[in-house]
Each structure stands twice: as structure tokens, then as C-alpha cells.
Design an enzyme around this catalytic site. Sequence first.
Site, PDB file in Angstrom:
ATOM      1  N   HIS A 205    -121.181  29.910   7.174  1.00  0.00           N
ATOM      2  CA  HIS A 205    -120.512  31.217   7.226  1.00  0.00           C
ATOM      3  C   HIS A 205    -120.858  31.998   5.964  1.00  0.00           C
ATOM      4  O   HIS A 205    -120.533  31.579   4.849  1.00  0.00           O
ATOM      5  CB  HIS A 205    -118.996  31.047   7.357  1.00  0.00           C
ATOM      6  CG  HIS A 205    -118.606  30.585   8.717  1.00  0.00           C
ATOM      7  ND1 HIS A 205    -117.534  29.770   8.961  1.00  0.00           N
ATOM      8  CD2 HIS A 205    -119.169  30.842   9.936  1.00  0.00           C
ATOM      9  CE1 HIS A 205    -117.450  29.546  10.271  1.00  0.00           C
ATOM     10  NE2 HIS A 205    -118.429  30.181  10.876  1.00  0.00           N
ATOM     11  N   HIS A 331    -116.711  24.893   3.920  1.00  0.00           N
ATOM     12  CA  HIS A 331    -116.249  26.239   4.303  1.00  0.00           C
ATOM     13  C   HIS A 331    -115.155  26.680   3.341  1.00  0.00           C
ATOM     14  O   HIS A 331    -114.675  25.925   2.523  1.00  0.00           O
ATOM     15  CB  HIS A 331    -115.617  26.203   5.707  1.00  0.00           C
ATOM     16  CG  HIS A 331    -116.585  25.999   6.817  1.00  0.00           C
ATOM     17  ND1 HIS A 331    -116.950  27.001   7.671  1.00  0.00           N
ATOM     18  CD2 HIS A 331    -117.254  24.898   7.227  1.00  0.00           C
ATOM     19  CE1 HIS A 331    -117.804  26.538   8.573  1.00  0.00           C
ATOM     20  NE2 HIS A 331    -118.013  25.252   8.325  1.00  0.00           N
ATOM     21  N   GLU A 406    -112.175  23.055   4.300  1.00  0.00           N
ATOM     22  CA  GLU A 406    -111.867  24.449   3.952  1.00  0.00           C
ATOM     23  C   GLU A 406    -111.443  24.414   2.494  1.00  0.00           C
ATOM     24  O   GLU A 406    -110.412  23.818   2.165  1.00  0.00           O
ATOM     25  CB  GLU A 406    -110.720  25.004   4.813  1.00  0.00           C
ATOM     26  CG  GLU A 406    -111.012  25.087   6.303  1.00  0.00           C
ATOM     27  CD  GLU A 406    -111.960  26.207   6.708  1.00  0.00           C
ATOM     28  OE1 GLU A 406    -112.460  26.934   5.823  1.00  0.00           O
ATOM     29  OE2 GLU A 406    -112.207  26.348   7.911  1.00  0.00           O
TER      30      GLU A 406
END
Length: 449
Positions: A205, A331, A406
Site C-alpha cells: 500500500h 502495513h 499493522e
Amino acid sequence: MENNRIERRTLKSKICQRLLVILLVTMSASGSQIVDGASSSEVSPKDQARYDHYRIYNVQFDNEQQIELFQKLEAESDSLTFIGHAREVGQKLSILVAAHRVADFADLLATYKVQHRVLTYNFQEKIDRNMREVLPEHVDVSKYDWQHFFHLKTIYDWLDHMASKYPEQISVLDMGSSTQGNAIKGLQLGKNPANKAIFIESGIHAREWIAPATATYIINELLTSQDERVQQLAKNYNWIIFPCVNPDGYRYTFEHDRMWRKNRQLFGTCRGVDLNRNYPDHWNTTGSSSDPTRYDFAGPSAGSELETQRLMSFIREHVEKDQIKTYIALHSYSQMLMFPFGYTKKHVANYDDLQEFGKKAAAAIKAESGRDYVSGNLYETIYPSSGGSMDWAHAEAGIPISYTFELRGPPDSQDLFILPAVEIQPTASEAFTAIRTIVEAAAEKNYYK
Ligand code: 0X9
Ligand code: ZN
């Protein structure tokens, strides 16, 4: 007489020249050059998306009516950037609201009595501060550190630099090129054929800049740390690390839109596939979109994207040969350590082990920095989503220890993906601590035998 005429002519031509210069300067200052389609796509550095007075709201849903309302709102509007979808009662959700929608949005919250907080009043300020933390693209690699963010070129120069500095330990890897022709470059640290391998994927991402920064931090630690535990891990495992598996998207966040997430594949009037929805494992079954305008567009078909195909071929080629037993995808944000599956709440065969390692890793982070990380299967911990690389790596490539991290900030972060540079070092350090904890715990359970 003759002289006078010459003087007058020279004066005239000087005046004409001046007028021409003034005209050109005015035209360029007012941006009034006429550019054809082709040259206008060679965009000047000023073609940047701006988020002046965009607000971040954090809302909480108390009933089904509010959920339906927000689902409708997300479907209708491209001025509201949802960080996740409205799904269930009790859920909290952050939404970036465009400046021209603030009044309308605030009215909606009041009308439907939706609990909320404003986390940030002017998102552009976060971006401006963040851009000041980027070193120039052509900076010398000796300036590479974990107090700044870096362009793709600098990261790649640094990888080459490390490879020439540590030729015994490092091989430079290249998965091949991206959609727009950028290399997908990485490093292998450790060349012992008897070792099992750990694969780290980062930057799928584009806007999650902390992920590539963390990947290079881990490379540096493995090569330079004086800590006995780290040296053992560097010696006993081969590490395959790709800091930026979506290079086109990453470049786009520096040049044009700090909030870009997907790759840059063209679909008529819009661009981008969410590469973490494109993998061929229960592709596009939940938590993804078939609409190319959406941030979680799964692509036109499973594995359609070049970046997806490059990564899949690399893993297929190396999983047996290099005995890749661990797959970590980096991420941000939300502070979570998650394992498969993303597409279903059905448990993986080694659920209990992955749960145990994840809990140990979260505890190790808590002890190191005091930060709270939540651990669990992806479906139940963050939200259902299909076509993620981790599900594919685990289920299709057969890599038993697979996690998606994350990283910072917290779920109600005021910065969203724009983590301040002072947090790079502590974030990367706690991520590496979590990885070490997982690998050591898995080793005890004979995953690397
Ligand atoms: O939505 C995502 O792709 C991830 N969150 S993020 O905010 N970094 O975009 C969550 C993991 C996605 N799911 C799977 N791996 N299936
Ligand atoms: Zn992500």
C-alpha cells in the site's frame, strides 16, 4: 544621421525583446501555456493533491440505521475517504471529510445522532509536516537514516550500497518490473543453503510509508546489530526482504497524492488496483470492490496485476528452493499483528500456534515501548477482506507462519497513514521485536526443522 538610425533600430529591437520576455514570464506565471495532452501528462511538481481543511472524524455506530446510512454515504460520495467500511454496531470508523463536505457531514451526524470526535481539523498540515521530513531524491546514501522518509530511488540506492558494503552476506534481488516499469528490488541477507528463509513484504500500500522504512531498518539491524539475539537470527536464517512491492504507487505518493494506496494501472478514467485484494485466494469474495474508482478495487480478475504476478512467481520459485517458512507483510496503521485468514473466520490448521506467537509478540512490544498491539486472525481483528497476499502465501504457497502487521499509530490516529518521522525508529524497532519473538517461538515448536 546613419548612426542615429542604427541606434534607434537597436533600441526598437531591445524594446521588442523586453516585451517578449515580459510576455513569456507573465504567461508562465499565470500558468497560461497551452499544453497538449501528451506534454500535460509530464506533470510539473506542482500537480499535487491537496487536503486543506479536510477533517478526520471518528464515528461510532450505535444502531443498524446508522450503519445503513454510512454504507449509503460511502457508496455515493468520493469526497469522503472511509478507512474501512461501516459494518457493525459498536464499530468505530475514521473518515477523512473533504473541506466542502464538512458542513453537510456535520449536519448528518447531528441529524442522526451519531457519536463522533473530530481527530484532525486540517489534514494538509499533517501532509506538509510529513513532506518536510523527506530528504531530497538524489541525496547521498550516506544520509540514509530512520529519522526521515525516502524516495524510491534513495531506498534502492541504499540497498545497492549495503550490498556492496556486505558482499559476503547480501545478494540483490529483482522480481522484475512494475506496471510503469519500476524495478521491484529487494535483498537476501544470508546465503547458507541449510538455513530456512523468512520473507518480508512491505509497501504493497503506497501511502503506508512506515512499512518500507521498517523494512530497511530490519535490514540494517540484521547486518549491524551488536545484540547477540539479533546476530543469531542473522546467522541462523536467510532473510528475503522487499521494501517496496508497489513502487509505482509509492512514487505517486511523493509526486502527486500522499494518500494514494493502489498501483497505477489504468482503467478508463481512473487508476489503480488494491494489490492486497488481487491475490488468487477466494478473490473478491468479501471486503473488496469490483469498482475501479474504489480504494479496495480487487482488479479485473484474480492475479491480474503485474506486481501480483511478480511476487507470486518469486515465491513459487523460492518457497521450496529456499525453504521459506515465514511470511510477514508490513502495513499501517492500527497496531495489530494478524494471521490468516482474511476472507473467512474459519480457523487455519495451526491457529493455536499463530495465536500464541502473536500474543507473545504483542507482549514483547508492550514491554519494549508500552504500545498496545492487538493480535488475532485478520478476519476478526481488523475486518473481513479477500485476495490478500498473506492468505495466498499461507494457503496456496504453503508458508506456515504468515502474518500481516499493522504498525503505528493507534486505530484512532490523528495522522492516519502520515506517521511523524520521529516515530520511525521506535515503530521499526518494535516491529522487529515482534518478528524476532514470532521466529523464536516458532523455532521452539519446530517450524524451522
Ligand atoms: O485493508 C488492508 O489491506 C489492510 N489494512 S490497511 O489499512 N493497511 O490497508 C488489512 C489487511 C488486509 N487483508 C488481507 N491480508 N486479506
Ligand atoms: Zn495496508
